[in-house]
Design a protein around this motif. Structure first.
Motif, PDB file in Angstrom:
ATOM      1  N   GLU A   1      44.505  31.587  64.181  1.00  0.00           N
ATOM      2  CA  GLU A   1      44.642  31.790  62.735  1.00  0.00           C
ATOM      3  C   GLU A   1      45.902  32.593  62.430  1.00  0.00           C
ATOM      4  OE1 GLU A   1      42.666  34.387  59.139  1.00  0.00           O
ATOM      5  OE2 GLU A   1      41.394  33.890  60.843  1.00  0.00           O
ATOM      6  N   HIS A   2      46.092  33.673  63.162  1.00  0.00           N
ATOM      7  CA  HIS A   2      47.267  34.526  62.953  1.00  0.00           C
ATOM      8  C   HIS A   2      48.552  33.751  63.258  1.00  0.00           C
ATOM      9  CE1 HIS A   2      50.158  37.597  62.910  1.00  0.00           C
ATOM     10  NE2 HIS A   2      49.770  38.340  63.906  1.00  0.00           N
ATOM     11  N   ALA A   3      48.562  32.988  64.320  1.00  0.00           N
ATOM     12  CA  ALA A   3      49.756  32.228  64.694  1.00  0.00           C
ATOM     13  C   ALA A   3      50.113  31.198  63.624  1.00  0.00           C
ATOM     14  CB  ALA A   3      49.537  31.537  66.037  1.00  0.00           C
ATOM     15  N   LEU A   4      49.127  30.507  63.105  1.00  0.00           N
ATOM     16  CA  LEU A   4      49.375  29.499  62.079  1.00  0.00           C
ATOM     17  C   LEU A   4      49.914  30.146  60.804  1.00  0.00           C
ATOM     18  CD1 LEU A   4      49.128  26.516  61.214  1.00  0.00           C
ATOM     19  CD2 LEU A   4      46.768  27.019  60.545  1.00  0.00           C
ATOM     20  N   LYS A   5      49.311  31.237  60.385  1.00  0.00           N
ATOM     21  CA  LYS A   5      49.762  31.919  59.169  1.00  0.00           C
ATOM     22  C   LYS A   5      51.136  32.546  59.363  1.00  0.00           C
ATOM     23  CE  LYS A   5      45.110  32.407  57.430  1.00  0.00           C
ATOM     24  NZ  LYS A   5      43.982  33.263  57.104  1.00  0.00           N
ATOM     25  N   TYR A   6      51.412  33.031  60.551  1.00  0.00           N
ATOM     26  CA  TYR A   6      52.742  33.565  60.852  1.00  0.00           C
ATOM     27  C   TYR A   6      53.793  32.460  60.743  1.00  0.00           C
ATOM     28  CZ  TYR A   6      56.585  35.836  63.291  1.00  0.00           C
ATOM     29  OH  TYR A   6      57.802  36.370  63.608  1.00  0.00           O
TER      30      TYR A   6
ATOM     31  N   ILE B   1      48.732  26.655  53.631  1.00  0.00           N
ATOM     32  CA  ILE B   1      47.893  26.021  54.648  1.00  0.00           C
ATOM     33  C   ILE B   1      46.571  25.689  53.979  1.00  0.00           C
ATOM     34  CG2 ILE B   1      46.882  26.183  56.946  1.00  0.00           C
ATOM     35  CD1 ILE B   1      48.724  28.641  57.400  1.00  0.00           C
ATOM     36  N   ILE B   2      46.224  24.420  54.004  1.00  0.00           N
ATOM     37  CA  ILE B   2      44.976  23.969  53.396  1.00  0.00           C
ATOM     38  C   ILE B   2      44.131  23.345  54.496  1.00  0.00           C
ATOM     39  CG2 ILE B   2      43.925  22.471  51.670  1.00  0.00           C
ATOM     40  CD1 ILE B   2      46.670  22.689  50.165  1.00  0.00           C
ATOM     41  N   GLU B   3      43.057  24.051  54.841  1.00  0.00           N
ATOM     42  CA  GLU B   3      42.154  23.616  55.907  1.00  0.00           C
ATOM     43  C   GLU B   3      42.922  23.308  57.194  1.00  0.00           C
ATOM     44  OE1 GLU B   3      38.792  23.949  55.431  1.00  0.00           O
ATOM     45  OE2 GLU B   3      39.394  24.700  53.477  1.00  0.00           O
ATOM     46  N   GLY B   4      43.896  24.159  57.514  1.00  0.00           N
ATOM     47  CA  GLY B   4      44.637  24.033  58.763  1.00  0.00           C
ATOM     48  C   GLY B   4      45.863  23.147  58.713  1.00  0.00           C
ATOM     49  N   VAL B   5      46.151  22.534  57.573  1.00  0.00           N
ATOM     50  CA  VAL B   5      47.302  21.639  57.451  1.00  0.00           C
ATOM     51  C   VAL B   5      48.383  22.336  56.627  1.00  0.00           C
ATOM     52  CG1 VAL B   5      48.120  19.414  56.576  1.00  0.00           C
ATOM     53  CG2 VAL B   5      45.828  19.602  57.578  1.00  0.00           C
ATOM     54  N   ILE B   6      49.579  22.466  57.201  1.00  0.00           N
ATOM     55  CA  ILE B   6      50.701  23.072  56.486  1.00  0.00           C
ATOM     56  C   ILE B   6      51.176  22.088  55.432  1.00  0.00           C
ATOM     57  CG2 ILE B   6      53.054  23.957  56.669  1.00  0.00           C
ATOM     58  CD1 ILE B   6      52.333  24.834  59.537  1.00  0.00           C
ATOM     59  N   THR B   7      51.221  22.557  54.196  1.00  0.00           N
ATOM     60  CA  THR B   7      51.547  21.700  53.066  1.00  0.00           C
ATOM     61  C   THR B   7      52.701  22.307  52.276  1.00  0.00           C
ATOM     62  OG1 THR B   7      49.201  21.153  52.923  1.00  0.00           O
ATOM     63  CG2 THR B   7      50.561  20.585  51.029  1.00  0.00           C
ATOM     64  N   PRO B   8      53.882  21.661  52.292  1.00  0.00           N
ATOM     65  CA  PRO B   8      54.985  22.171  51.471  1.00  0.00           C
ATOM     66  C   PRO B   8      54.702  21.910  49.994  1.00  0.00           C
ATOM     67  CG  PRO B   8      55.623  20.152  52.585  1.00  0.00           C
ATOM     68  CD  PRO B   8      54.249  20.484  53.056  1.00  0.00           C
ATOM     69  N   MET B   9      55.223  22.772  49.150  1.00  0.00           N
ATOM     70  CA  MET B   9      55.003  22.649  47.715  1.00  0.00           C
ATOM     71  C   MET B   9      56.337  22.442  47.011  1.00  0.00           C
ATOM     72  SD  MET B   9      52.412  25.863  47.351  1.00  0.00           S
ATOM     73  CE  MET B   9      52.412  25.752  45.584  1.00  0.00           C
ATOM     74  N   SER B  10      56.346  21.555  46.048  1.00  0.00           N
ATOM     75  CA  SER B  10      57.528  21.368  45.212  1.00  0.00           C
ATOM     76  C   SER B  10      57.065  20.933  43.820  1.00  0.00           C
ATOM     77  CB  SER B  10      58.487  20.354  45.826  1.00  0.00           C
ATOM     78  OG  SER B  10      57.824  19.125  46.026  1.00  0.00           O
TER      79      SER B  10
ATOM     80  N   ASN C   1      43.342  28.988  56.132  1.00  0.00           N
ATOM     81  CA  ASN C   1      43.847  28.779  54.779  1.00  0.00           C
ATOM     82  C   ASN C   1      44.754  29.918  54.351  1.00  0.00           C
ATOM     83  OD1 ASN C   1      42.358  26.297  53.791  1.00  0.00           O
ATOM     84  ND2 ASN C   1      40.661  27.560  54.528  1.00  0.00           N
ATOM     85  N   TRP C   2      45.850  29.532  53.725  1.00  0.00           N
ATOM     86  CA  TRP C   2      46.846  30.455  53.181  1.00  0.00           C
ATOM     87  C   TRP C   2      47.372  29.758  51.942  1.00  0.00           C
ATOM     88  CZ3 TRP C   2      48.661  35.210  54.752  1.00  0.00           C
ATOM     89  CH2 TRP C   2      49.885  35.637  54.224  1.00  0.00           C
ATOM     90  N   TYR C   3      46.968  30.225  50.760  1.00  0.00           N
ATOM     91  CA  TYR C   3      47.295  29.521  49.530  1.00  0.00           C
ATOM     92  C   TYR C   3      48.444  30.187  48.776  1.00  0.00           C
ATOM     93  CZ  TYR C   3      42.683  27.241  49.987  1.00  0.00           C
ATOM     94  OH  TYR C   3      41.597  26.529  50.416  1.00  0.00           O
ATOM     95  N   VAL C   4      49.120  29.386  47.974  1.00  0.00           N
ATOM     96  CA  VAL C   4      50.122  29.858  47.029  1.00  0.00           C
ATOM     97  C   VAL C   4      49.712  29.276  45.677  1.00  0.00           C
ATOM     98  CG1 VAL C   4      52.566  29.948  46.414  1.00  0.00           C
ATOM     99  CG2 VAL C   4      51.905  29.843  48.830  1.00  0.00           C
ATOM    100  N   PRO C   5      48.881  30.004  44.921  1.00  0.00           N
ATOM    101  CA  PRO C   5      48.412  29.465  43.650  1.00  0.00           C
ATOM    102  C   PRO C   5      49.563  29.324  42.656  1.00  0.00           C
ATOM    103  CG  PRO C   5      47.807  31.763  43.836  1.00  0.00           C
ATOM    104  CD  PRO C   5      48.412  31.367  45.157  1.00  0.00           C
ATOM    105  N   ASP C   6      49.369  28.496  41.668  1.00  0.00           N
ATOM    106  CA  ASP C   6      50.389  28.324  40.643  1.00  0.00           C
ATOM    107  C   ASP C   6      50.560  29.584  39.815  1.00  0.00           C
ATOM    108  OD1 ASP C   6      51.220  25.561  41.101  1.00  0.00           O
ATOM    109  OD2 ASP C   6      49.112  25.141  40.687  1.00  0.00           O
ATOM    110  N   LEU C   7      49.479  30.344  39.688  1.00  0.00           N
ATOM    111  CA  LEU C   7      49.542  31.607  38.972  1.00  0.00           C
ATOM    112  C   LEU C   7      48.324  32.427  39.382  1.00  0.00           C
ATOM    113  CD1 LEU C   7      50.500  32.059  35.315  1.00  0.00           C
ATOM    114  CD2 LEU C   7      48.467  33.187  36.137  1.00  0.00           C
ATOM    115  N   ALA C   8      48.523  33.693  39.577  1.00  0.00           N
ATOM    116  CA  ALA C   8      47.416  34.611  39.847  1.00  0.00           C
ATOM    117  C   ALA C   8      47.673  35.903  39.096  1.00  0.00           C
ATOM    118  CB  ALA C   8      47.277  34.891  41.342  1.00  0.00           C
ATOM    119  N   VAL C   9      46.619  36.523  38.640  1.00  0.00           N
ATOM    120  CA  VAL C   9      46.702  37.830  37.996  1.00  0.00           C
ATOM    121  C   VAL C   9      46.161  38.839  39.002  1.00  0.00           C
ATOM    122  CG1 VAL C   9      45.923  39.273  36.083  1.00  0.00           C
ATOM    123  CG2 VAL C   9      46.393  36.836  35.698  1.00  0.00           C
TER     124      VAL C   9
END
Length: 186
Positions: free
Chosen positions: A15-20, A32-41, A80-88
């Protein structure tokens, strides 16, 4: 001379290696969504919806001592490591340059669907944000033209759902926001 077999790394936490890897090699806009690295654009329309929400809740967010952003959200113990569109989140996270926040440290998480990730936002992220205690999850579904607010998280999902409402229908954000969101511009 014969090659010696390489000993596998036994102390590496996958888990640490993937998130790193995502943090240091995949760039700032990857998750990372369920273990799959997903680029965002995200598209400009996608960004416009996020900005519209940011503008509407801005005064209340500042009054609460919080800020909005689209920084990293870690879900420890999962791939999982998310980048939400917006967070408060509380302003303190911006001052100490936190690498990530946990979902239960947010006041609101917003995901805006794209044609390529709609089901992920509708199903996977909704389930995971609830499991990890994000108190409010706003799904802006640009493909369906609807907004849905999920609240009261639990291990099995959110127990309260407001919507889906078609764009243009005012959406009440409960405490601590206590304001009505104009969804006509999404």
């Amino acid at each position: 001379m014969s090659a010696q077999p390489v000993e596998p790394y036994h102390d590496v936490d996958p888990e640490h290696a993937l998130k790193y890897a995502v943090q240091h090699m995949a760039g700032d806009r990857a998750e990372i969504i369920e273990g799959v690295i997903t680029p965002m654009s995200p598209s400009w329309g996608h960004e416009g919806a996020a900005e519209d929400i940011r503008e509407q809740i801005g005064a209340r967010v500042r009054a609460l001592g919080c800020r909005t952003g689209s920084g990293n959200v870690d879900l420890p113990g999962s791939p999982n490591w998310y980048v939400p569109d917006l967070a408060v989140v509380p302003a303190e996270f911006f001052k100490r340059d936190a690498r990530a926040v946990l979902p239960d440290q947010t006041l609101l998480v917003v995901e805006i669907t794209s044609p390529s990730n709609g089901e992920t936002d509708r199903v996977t992220k909704r389930r995971r944000y609830a499991e990890y205690g994000a108190p409010l999850y706003l799904l802006v579904d640009r493909q369906e033209g609807t907004c849905t607010l999920f609240s009261e998280p639990g291990r099995l999902g959110y127990t309260r759902v407001a919507g889906p409402y078609p764009f243009g229908t005012p959406l009440a954000l409960p405490e601590p926001f206590d304001l009505e969101l104009d969804t006509s511009g999404f």
